[in-house]
Design a protein around this motif. Structure first.
Motif: not given
Ligand SMILES: Nc1ncnc2c1ncn2[C@@H]1O[C@H](COP(=O)(O)OP(=O)(O)O)[C@@H](O)[C@H]1O
Ligand SMILES: [Mg+2]
Lengths: 330, 241
Positions: B67-71
Motif C-alpha cells: 500500500k502507498n504510505i507516502s505522506g
C-alpha cells in the motif's frame, strides 16, 4: 498505593461536605464556596499546563463563556439554571474545539500569546454585543442560598477532580498526555496523535471551567466582562498551579487553598495596600519558580513524582526529528 | 522470493535547494536485515524520516505491504506496523523506564493492565526490567539506546527502522545489541538498519544499500558492496568509515 491515595481524596471530600453544618456564618460560607471555585479553576488549568505543557492564558474565556451562556439562557430565554449551566459548559467545550484547532499546533509560547489574544477578543466582543448587555453586564434572577451554591460548587469541582483522577492517573490518557509533553515527535512514533490528545485535554479543561462560570454567574447574580472575562481567572489559576505543583492533581488544590487563603486574609486586613498584594504575589511566584520548581507539593518526599526537567524549562517543543550531520562515529 | 514488505520508489526529499535524498529506489523483503550505509550527511536519517512519516516525500513514493504510505503521519504508520528508533534517542525523560514502554504498548493493548503486562515482557527481553522504576533520564547511553529499541518493539512492529542504535556503545554493549537485533529477526521482524560501524553492519546485514550525497550508489550482499570501487571511493573521499 494509588487506591490508598484515592481513599484519602474521598475522605477529604466527605469532610468538606460537612462544612455547612459547622459554618453558619454566611460570609464565611461564601469564602469557602469561592475557595472551592478556585480549586476547580486551578485543577482545570493544570490539565493543560501540567499534563501537556501548554499555558492557557485564555482560561478566563472558558469561564466567561460559561457565565454568559448561562446568564443569557436564564435571562433572555427563561431557562432553568441547571440546563443553562450545562450548556455553558458545552459552549466552553465548543470554544476550545474552535480555538484549539489552530493554536494547539503552535509551540508553547505562541500558544500562550494566541490564547491570551483570543480571550481579549472575546471580551471585546461581549462588550459590544446587545445580548450580553455590553459593558453594563447582566443581572441574573437572584437565588439567595449560600448552602445551595456551596454544594453545587463542591459537587461540580468534586466530580471534576475525580473524573480527572480517573482519566489522568488511572486511564492510559494521562500517560499519553505526558508523553506528548515530554517529546511530541517521539510520541508520534509510538502511535500517538499529539494534536488529537492535546485537543482532548483542552476540551477536558474547558467544559468544567464553563460550568463553573455558569454557577458563578447564578451565585453572584451579576456578571460583567471585567469580572468574568478579565485576566484574573487565568493569572490567578496559573499562580495557584505553579505554587502548588504543576502536573499533579493535588498540587493545584493545595496551591489554590494557600493562595486563596492568603488573598482573603490580605483583603480582610490590608485592603488599602492593593499594590502590595500584587508585589507579594509576584514575589511568591518568582520564589516558587526558583526554589520550588515542583511547587509546594514537590517539597514533600513522594513516590512516582516526575523528576525530569519541568515543562517550563523544556517547553512543549515541536522540534523536527534530528537531522544532525556530525556525531557518533564508531 | 516473497512480495517485498517495503518498496522505496524513486524517492526524493528536498530541503530548499538541497536534495537530501535523491531518486532512491530499493526494496526490502520480509525477514531481511538490510543495512543502510553511507558517509555522514548522505541522507540516511532523512530517508528514515520519510519512510516513517515525519517528512512527506518531495517526489516518488513508498509502498508498505503493497500500500502507498507516502505522506501518512507517523502515528498512522506505527499502527500499520512500522516501528523506528531515533539516532538522537527520544526517551520521555521525566517518566520511568516502565512508563516509557507502557506508552508504546498502548498501541496494541489499549487497557492499562494489559499494556503493563506487555511492557514488562519487553523490558525482560531488552534486559531493562531491573531499571523499570528508574527515570528514563537516569539511564546510561547504552540503556537509553536499549530503551529506544524496547519502545519500538513494544509496538509489535512487523518492520523496524533502527538508526545508529550501536554507535557510541562499548564493545561488550555492541555485541549485546547485535544479539538483540538478531533475536528480533528470529521473531520474524524485518529490519532496515543504519549503522556506521562496519564490523556490525557486515555481520548482521543480508544486504546493503549505500547512499552518498542523497543518491544510491550501490546495493548488494555485504561482501560485494565492500569491494565496490564507487563505495570505497565515497568512503575514502568523504574521510568517513
Ligand atoms: N530538517 C532539515 N532541514 C534542512 N536540511 C536537512 C534537514 N534534515 C537533514 N538535512 C540535510 O540533509 C542532509 C542529509 O542529512 P541526514 O539525513 O541527517 O544524513 P545522515 O543521517 O546520512 O548522516 C544533510 O546535508 C543535512 O544537513
Ligand atoms: Mg543520521
Amino acid at each position: 498505593m494509588k487506591d490508598r491515595r484515592l481513599l484519602g481524596y474521598l475522605f477529604v471530600f466527605a469532610a468538606t461536605l460537612l462544612v455547612p453544618a459547622v459554618v453558619h456564618d454566611t460570609f464565611l460560607l461564601r469564602v469557602f464556596t469561592e475557595a472551592v471555585m478556585w480549586i476547580g479553576l486551578a485543577v482545570t488549568f493544570d490539565v493543560l499546563a501540567g499534563y501537556t505543557g501548554y499555558l492557557n492564558f485564555g482560561h478566563s474565556a472558558f469561564f466567561g463563556i460559561g457565565a454568559y451562556t448561562t446568564a443569557i439562557l436564564m435571562v433572555r430565554a427563561g431557562w432553568h439554571f441547571a440546563p443553562a449551566a450545562v450548556l455553558g459548559g458545552a459552549a466552553a467545550g465548543i470554544g476550545a474545539l474552535i480555538a484549539g484547532f489552530p493554536t494547539l499546533r503552535l509551540r508553547g509560547a505562541y500558544f500562550a500569546i494566541a490564547t491570551w489574544a483570543l480571550a481579549r477578543a472575546i471580551q471585546q466582543l461581549v462588550l459590544i454585543m446587545d445580548v450580553t448587555g455590553g459593558p453594563d453586564g447582566m443581572r441574573l434572577p437572584a437565588f439567595l442560598s449560600p448552602r445551595f451554591f456551596y454544594y453545587v460548587m463542591l459537587g461540580l469541582v468534586g466530580i471534576t477532580f475525580f473524573a480527572y483522577w480517573f482519566l489522568l492517573e488511572r486511564a492510559p490518557f494521562g500517560l499519553k498526555l505526558k508523553a506528548v509533553r515530554e517529546d511530541e515527535q517521539g510520541a508520534k512514533a509510538l502511535g500517538l496523535n499529539p494534536t488529537k490528545l492535546k485537543m482532548q485535554a483542552f476540551i477536558l479543561s474547558a467544559v468544567p471551567t464553563g460550568i463553573i462560570g455558569g454557577v458563578f454567574a447564578y451565585w453572584v447574580t451579576f456578571i460583567d466582562p471585567a469580572s468574568t472575562l478579565g485576566d484574573l481567572v487565568s493569572d490567578q489559576a496559573l499562580v495557584m498551579v505553579v505554587f502548588g505543583g504543576m502536573g499533579t492533581l493535588v498540587g493545584p488544590v493545595v496551591g489554590a487553598i494557600l493562595i486563596f487563603a492568603f488573598k482573603t486574609a490580605f483583603w480582610a486586613y490590608l485592603s488599602d495596600y492593593e499594590v502590595l498584594y500584587i508585589i507579594i504575589l509576584g514575589a511568591v511566584i518568582a520564589g516558587s519558580v526558583v526554589f520550588l520548581p515542583n511547587g509546594v507539593l514537590g517539597v514533600l518526599p513522594q513516590r512516582g513524582r516526575r523528576n525530569g526537567p519541568s515543562p517550563e524549562e523544556k517547553g512543549p517543543g515541536a522540534v523536527l526529528p534530528e537531522t544532525e550531520g556530525g556525531n557518533s562515529h564508531g | 522470493m516473497a512480495e517485498p514488505i517495503l518498496v522505496v520508489d524513486n524517492l526524493t526529499k528536498n530541503f530548499g535547494g538541497l536534495a537530501a535524498v535523491s531518486e532512491v529506489s530499493f526494496q526490502v523483503h520480509p525477514k531481511e536485515i538490510v543495512g543502510l550505509i553511507g558517509p555522514n550527511g548522505a541522507g540516511k536519517t532523512t530517508l528514515f524520516n520519510v519512510i516513517s512519516g515525519y517528512f512527506a516525500p518531495s517526489r516518488g513514493k513508498i509502498l508498505f505491504q503493497g500500500k502507498n504510505i507516502s505522506g501518512k503521519p507517523p502515528y498512522v504508520l506505527a499502527g500499520r506496523g512500522i516501528g523506528r528508533t531515533f539516532q538522537v534517542v527520544k526517551p520521555f525523560p521525566g517518566l520511568s523506564v516502565l512508563e516509557n514502554v507502557v506508552i508504546a504498548s498502548f498501541l496494541r493493548h489499549p487497557k492499562r493492565a494489559r499494556a503493563e503486562e506487555h511492557a514488562w515482557k519487553v523490558l525482560e527481553f531488552t534486559e531493562l526490567a531491573d531499571k523499570a522504576h528508574q527515570s528514563a533520564a537516569s539511564l546510561t547511553l547504552a540503556g537509553r539506546k536499549r530503551l529506544e529499541i524496547g519502545k519500538a518493539l513494544a509496538l509489535d512492529p512487523t518492520f523496524l527502522l533502527l538508526d545508529e542504535v550501536v554507535a557510541g556503545l562499548n564493545p561488550t554493549e555492541v555485541d549485546h545489541t547485535i544479539d538483540l537485533i538478531l533475536k528480533l529477526r528470529d521473531r520474524g521482524i524485518t529490519i532496515l538498519i543504519v549503522e556506521h560501524i562496519m564490523r556490525v553492519i557486515m555481520r548482521i546485514s543480508d544486504r546493503l544499500v549505500v547512499l552518498n550525497f542523497g543518491q544510491k550508489i550501490a546495493e548488494g550482499p555485504p561482501g560485494e558492496v565492500a569491494r565496490d570501487p564507487g563505495v570505497v571511493e565515497a568512503y575514502l573521499g568523504g574521510g568517513e568509515a
